[in-house]
Scaffold this motif. Structure first.
Motif, short mmCIF file in Angstrom:
data_model
loop_
_atom_site.label_atom_id
_atom_site.label_comp_id
_atom_site.label_asym_id
_atom_site.label_seq_id
_atom_site.Cartn_x
_atom_site.Cartn_y
_atom_site.Cartn_z
N ASP A 1 0.84 -1.20 0.00
CA ASP A 1 0.00 0.00 0.00
C ASP A 1 0.87 1.26 0.00
O ASP A 1 0.58 2.23 -0.71
CB ASP A 1 -0.93 0.00 1.21
CG ASP A 1 -2.07 -1.01 1.09
OD1 ASP A 1 -2.34 -1.45 -0.04
OD2 ASP A 1 -2.68 -1.33 2.12
N ARG B 1 2.40 1.69 -3.44
CA ARG B 1 1.45 2.22 -4.41
C ARG B 1 1.26 3.73 -4.23
O ARG B 1 1.12 4.47 -5.20
CB ARG B 1 0.12 1.49 -4.28
CG ARG B 1 0.17 0.03 -4.73
CD ARG B 1 -1.19 -0.63 -4.76
NE ARG B 1 -1.09 -2.02 -5.18
CZ ARG B 1 -1.08 -3.06 -4.35
NH1 ARG B 1 -1.21 -2.84 -3.03
NH2 ARG B 1 -0.97 -4.28 -4.80
N GLU B 2 1.25 4.18 -2.97
CA GLU B 2 1.16 5.62 -2.72
C GLU B 2 2.36 6.34 -3.30
O GLU B 2 2.25 7.45 -3.84
CB GLU B 2 1.06 5.88 -1.22
CG GLU B 2 -0.24 5.44 -0.57
CD GLU B 2 -0.23 5.69 0.92
OE1 GLU B 2 0.69 6.39 1.42
OE2 GLU B 2 -1.13 5.17 1.61
N GLY C 1 2.34 5.29 -7.60
CA GLY C 1 1.17 5.48 -8.44
C GLY C 1 0.73 4.20 -9.13
O GLY C 1 1.32 3.13 -8.92
N PRO C 2 -0.28 4.30 -9.97
CA PRO C 2 -0.89 3.10 -10.56
C PRO C 2 -0.13 2.50 -11.73
O PRO C 2 -0.48 1.43 -12.21
CB PRO C 2 -2.26 3.61 -11.02
CG PRO C 2 -2.01 5.06 -11.35
CD PRO C 2 -1.00 5.54 -10.34
N ASP C 3 0.92 3.17 -12.22
CA ASP C 3 1.58 2.71 -13.43
C ASP C 3 2.60 1.60 -13.19
O ASP C 3 3.07 0.98 -14.15
CB ASP C 3 2.28 3.88 -14.12
CG ASP C 3 1.29 4.94 -14.59
OD1 ASP C 3 0.13 4.58 -14.86
OD2 ASP C 3 1.69 6.12 -14.67
N ALA D 1 3.53 -2.05 -11.79
CA ALA D 1 2.88 -3.32 -11.45
C ALA D 1 3.44 -3.86 -10.14
O ALA D 1 4.59 -4.27 -10.07
CB ALA D 1 3.10 -4.34 -12.57
N ARG E 1 2.66 -6.59 -6.90
CA ARG E 1 1.88 -7.79 -6.61
C ARG E 1 2.18 -8.29 -5.21
O ARG E 1 3.31 -8.16 -4.70
CB ARG E 1 2.19 -8.90 -7.62
CG ARG E 1 1.89 -8.50 -9.06
CD ARG E 1 2.02 -9.68 -10.00
NE ARG E 1 1.82 -9.29 -11.38
CZ ARG E 1 1.76 -10.14 -12.39
NH1 ARG E 1 1.92 -11.45 -12.17
NH2 ARG E 1 1.57 -9.71 -13.63
#
Length: 234
Positions: free
Chosen positions: A74, A77-78, A81-83, A85, A87
């Protein structure tokens, strides 16, 4: 609970953002060993909150990462960003990538949590293209012997240590193994060892951390914390 990064993810990430052993030692050394990564596909195995991925992306790499801690992902991702990948996956289980998917793989400060290196090293070799590289960073094996002079350096041994990250208590448990066991595991997995390094801290570390250097270190030769390997996939 030992190695429960979900329980102290924010504290760990905050502590290590500018710490001596991470920001001024492990991460700069990894980037130095990787060199020019522009245009290369790089996987961070055990990416944590993503600082290495951020640095690699800034240098032009196409990056991906995985970690066993949902809370650490998490935070990654912060940051990223969403670009990118990212997992949720366990280092000791099959990795969720096809064969030969990456030019480089970074496994920084993760293998020493595992008793058995066979499966993760097999997966590391599998996801690298032929001729690809891995940069692996683990606890320097002498650290365990320094902390426990009575211990058998040559024995595979489980040991724990207590830490405080940004004011939060945590216990991390490691598996000590001698250098010969590490190198044998790498070559058995299909790697050629091209570099074994014991780098100094990055420039500016001594000025930024005068207490640590003044009280604990007496020069480069005293700073033994991690051991760095560059492995070529053959």
């Amino acid at each position: 609970m030992e190695n429960d990064y979900d329980a102290f993810a924010e504290a760990y990430a905050a502590e290590n953002e500018q710490s001596l052993v991470n920001a001024y030692y492990a991460r700069p050394a990894v980037l130095e060993l990787l060199g020019d990564v522009a245009g290369r596909r790089v996987l961070d195995a055990g990416c944590g909150a993503g600082p290495v991925l951020a640095d690699l992306r800034a240098r032009g790499a196409t990056v991906a990462g995985f970690d066993a801690s949902a809370a650490m992902l998490d935070l990654a991702r912060e940051r990223l960003g969403p670009d990118v990948a990212l997992r949720l996956a366990d280092l000791a289980e099959p990795w969720p990538y096809p064969d030969g998917a990456f030019d480089d793989v970074v496994a920084c400060l993760v293998l020493h949590y595992l008793r058995d290196w066979s499966a993760p090293l097999a997966e590391l070799r599998r996801v690298l293209r032929p001729g690809g590289r891995a940069v692996v960073v683990v606890n320097h094996p002498i650290i365990y012997k320094l902390a426990h002079p009575e211990a058998d350096y040559f024995a595979l041994t489980r040991w724990s240590d207590e830490y405080t990250f940004a004011g939060q208590h945590a216990v991390l448990t490691y598996w000590h193994r001698p250098l010969a066991a590490m190198t044998a595991a790498f070559t058995s997995a299909g790697f050629r060892i091209s570099v074994i390094d014991e780098p100094p801290p990055a420039p500016g570390a001594r000025e930024r951390f005068p207490h640590e250097f003044g009280e604990q270190l007496r020069g480069r030769e005293a700073f033994l914390c991690f051991l760095f390997f560059v492995l070529d996939a053959v």
